[in-house]
Structures are given as C-alpha cells and as structure tokens.
Write an enzyme that holds these catalytic residues in place. Structure first.
Site, PDB file in Angstrom:
ATOM      1  N   LYS A  14     -22.618 -46.296   4.006  1.00 23.93           N
ATOM      2  CA  LYS A  14     -22.807 -47.585   3.823  1.00 23.93           C
ATOM      3  C   LYS A  14     -23.193 -48.065   2.433  1.00 23.93           C
ATOM      4  CE  LYS A  14     -26.501 -47.592   6.819  1.00 23.93           C
ATOM      5  NZ  LYS A  14     -26.583 -46.005   7.385  1.00 23.93           N
ATOM      6  N   ARG A  89     -31.451 -52.609  12.464  1.00 27.91           N
ATOM      7  CA  ARG A  89     -31.374 -51.256  13.158  1.00 27.91           C
ATOM      8  C   ARG A  89     -32.005 -51.265  14.564  1.00 27.91           C
ATOM      9  NH1 ARG A  89     -31.344 -48.392   7.837  1.00 27.91           N
ATOM     10  NH2 ARG A  89     -31.032 -46.123   8.492  1.00 27.91           N
ATOM     11  N   ARG A 128     -26.480 -34.593  -0.218  1.00 28.49           N
ATOM     12  CA  ARG A 128     -26.933 -35.743  -1.084  1.00 28.49           C
ATOM     13  C   ARG A 128     -28.409 -35.461  -1.418  1.00 28.49           C
ATOM     14  NH1 ARG A 128     -27.203 -41.393   1.779  1.00 28.49           N
ATOM     15  NH2 ARG A 128     -28.968 -40.782   2.595  1.00 28.49           N
ATOM     16  N   ARG A 134     -34.207 -37.729  -2.864  1.00 26.34           N
ATOM     17  CA  ARG A 134     -34.750 -38.633  -1.714  1.00 26.34           C
ATOM     18  C   ARG A 134     -35.381 -37.266  -0.786  1.00 26.34           C
ATOM     19  NH1 ARG A 134     -31.023 -42.975   1.261  1.00 26.34           N
ATOM     20  NH2 ARG A 134     -32.515 -42.346   3.195  1.00 26.34           N
ATOM     21  N   ARG A 146     -33.530 -38.732  12.076  1.00 25.66           N
ATOM     22  CA  ARG A 146     -33.187 -40.094  11.511  1.00 25.66           C
ATOM     23  C   ARG A 146     -31.673 -40.329  12.622  1.00 25.66           C
ATOM     24  NH1 ARG A 146     -32.439 -38.342   5.654  1.00 25.66           N
ATOM     25  NH2 ARG A 146     -31.091 -40.356   5.458  1.00 25.66           N
TER      26      ARG A 146
HETATM   27  P1  ADP Z   1     -30.040 -43.673   5.715  1.00 31.19           P
HETATM   28  O1  ADP Z   1     -29.266 -44.885   6.425  1.00 31.19           O
HETATM   29  O2  ADP Z   1     -29.167 -42.856   4.956  1.00 31.19           O
HETATM   30  O3  ADP Z   1     -30.763 -42.912   6.635  1.00 31.19           O
HETATM   31  P2  ADP Z   1     -31.583 -45.785   4.427  1.00 31.19           P
HETATM   32  O4  ADP Z   1     -31.917 -45.989   3.016  1.00 31.19           O
HETATM   33  O5  ADP Z   1     -31.045 -46.969   4.847  1.00 31.19           O
HETATM   34  O6  ADP Z   1     -30.897 -44.489   4.599  1.00 31.19           O
HETATM   35  O7  ADP Z   1     -32.917 -45.592   5.318  1.00 31.19           O
HETATM   36  C1  ADP Z   1     -33.983 -44.798   4.946  1.00 31.19           C
HETATM   37  C2  ADP Z   1     -35.070 -44.886   6.088  1.00 31.19           C
HETATM   38  O8  ADP Z   1     -35.557 -46.102   5.749  1.00 31.19           O
HETATM   39  C3  ADP Z   1     -34.994 -44.853   7.422  1.00 31.19           C
HETATM   40  O9  ADP Z   1     -34.760 -43.781   7.953  1.00 31.19           O
HETATM   41  C4  ADP Z   1     -35.854 -45.570   8.123  1.00 31.19           C
HETATM   42  O10 ADP Z   1     -37.066 -44.721   8.233  1.00 31.19           O
HETATM   43  C5  ADP Z   1     -36.152 -46.643   7.031  1.00 31.19           C
HETATM   44  N1  ADP Z   1     -35.591 -47.647   7.240  1.00 31.19           N
HETATM   45  C6  ADP Z   1     -34.640 -48.534   6.616  1.00 31.19           C
HETATM   46  N2  ADP Z   1     -34.222 -49.524   7.069  1.00 31.19           N
HETATM   47  C7  ADP Z   1     -34.737 -49.771   8.311  1.00 31.19           C
HETATM   48  C8  ADP Z   1     -34.831 -50.951   9.309  1.00 31.19           C
HETATM   49  N3  ADP Z   1     -33.924 -51.998   9.301  1.00 31.19           N
HETATM   50  N4  ADP Z   1     -35.973 -50.568  10.276  1.00 31.19           N
HETATM   51  C9  ADP Z   1     -36.662 -49.430  10.262  1.00 31.19           C
HETATM   52  N5  ADP Z   1     -36.585 -48.513   9.375  1.00 31.19           N
HETATM   53  C10 ADP Z   1     -35.696 -48.425   8.339  1.00 31.19           C
END
Ligand code: ADP
Length: 197
Positions: A14, A89, A128, A134, A146
C-alpha cells in the site's frame, strides 16, 4: 472530490503504490500508520498511547485514529481528493469515515484491495525490517499478530464497501509497475464515470 481507499494486509504494498498514485492523480495521502509514527517520533501523548498497541502488533483504538483522520480532513480543505492508506481498518472506522466525508458532501469512489498470500507477506515484512527501522517489522511474532488483526478486524471492512459495489480486487503479487498499471486502470475507469455523471 475523488477519494480512494487503498486496502490490503500489512506488507501488501500500500505504501509503495500510494506514493506513485498520489503523484499521478494529485491526491492527498492520508496514511494512519505514517501519522501514528510521526506522533511517536514527536513523543505526543497520542503517540505514547499508540506505541503500546503498535509494538504488540495490535490495532490502535478506533477513537484515536478516527480523531486523527478527522483533524487531517479539516486541515486539508482544498484538495482534489484523498487517498486513504491503512484506514479504515475496522467497521467502526469505516462508518465514521462515511459520516466525515458526508459532512464534506463527498464519499469514497472506490476501494482498491491488494491481494497477497500470507507467505509472501511475511517474507516482505521481514525483509523490510532489515532496512526500515520499523520495530514492528523485525519480530515474526509481531508480524503474525498484525496479520491476525487484519484477518479478524480489517478484512470485514471490504464486505462493508462491497455492499455498495465499491470494491475491486487487484493481484498484489507482480512487479511494482504491473500492479500500478492495474490500479490506474481501475481508477481511470471510475474517474471518467465520476466526471460525466
Ligand atoms: P502495515 O499495514 O504495514 O502494518 P501501517 O503503517 O499501516 O503498517 O500500520 C502500522 C501499525 O499502526 C498497525 O500495526 C497498527 O498498530 C497501527 N495502525 C495503523 N493504522 C491504523 C488504524 N486505522 N487503526 C488502528 N491501528 C492502526
């Protein structure tokens, strides 16, 4: 306005595709992951709270991310559209987003969902983690958590938008260019409909 949700599990690409899409279509990129990481870097109370959840691979509470998106929508009144990445999400986040967009007299045009197998996701995320810095990409237990959160809480969000005929699935395995072209094909088709309707 023309608003898109880029959807898919962690590691589905994404972030990479968002960068290319916002440049081509001049959209404002709203990534809740990036917004949360910036709150953490600035050591804000919100960031300190969110970090506890993110480090365990759990979703951050709905009210926290909804508040963040609401502020981001208000601070960007003049944009041509938004690209939502990593949001919504949960079903509660999707309902909140619909309401916020309604207030702005707009809506989601399409949800583009990237499909990638679990084995490939774990491979990509561990890879990654070698360079991204990260902490949630280094530990396989956190990565699995996750993906588990995604399967249980996030995947149903696609059903929410499918009810309105707004979901398109794209094969997320292939070259970055191939996937980008597939995404653009779907956007162009809808953008045209959006303009003539
Ligand atoms: P990825 O999708 O690769 O895991 P993101 O950068 O989108 O990475 O998200 C990293 C973390 O941030 C998630 O594992 C979650 O803990 C938190 N997070 C991100 N977006 C949301 C959301 N919309 N609702 C709840 N938690 C979120």
């Amino acid at each position: 306005m023309f608003n898109i949700i880029l959807f898919g599990p962690p590691g589905s690409g994404k972030g990479t595709q968002s960068e290319n899409l916002i440049r081509k279509y001049e959209l404002k990129h709203l990534s809740t992951g990036d917004l949360l990481r910036s709150e953490i870097a600035n050591q804000t109370p919100l960031g300190i709270e969110a970090k506890n959840f993110m480090d365990k691979g759990q979703l951050v509470p709905d009210e926290v991310v909804i508040g963040m998106i609401s502020t981001a929508l208000e601070t960007n009144p003049q944009v041509q559209g938004f690209l939502f990445d990593g949001f919504p999400r949960t079903d509660a986040q999707a309902e909140a987003l619909d309401k916020l967009l309604q207030l702005k007299k707009t809506s989601i045009a399409v949800m583009l969902a990237l499909d990638v197998s679990e084995d490939e996701l774990i491979k990509r995320l561990l890879n990654r983690g070698l360079s991204s810095g990260r902490s949630d990409d280094i530990n396989e237990t956190v990565i699995r958590s996750r993906i588990h959160e995604y399967e249980n809480k996030t995947k149903p969000v696609a059903d929410y938008y499918a009810k309105f005929g707004k979901v398109v699935h794209i094969n997320g395995e292939g070259s970055v260019d191939e996937i980008f072209n597939a995404l653009c094909g779907e956007i162009d088709r809808r953008k045209y409909i959006d303009i003539v309707s």
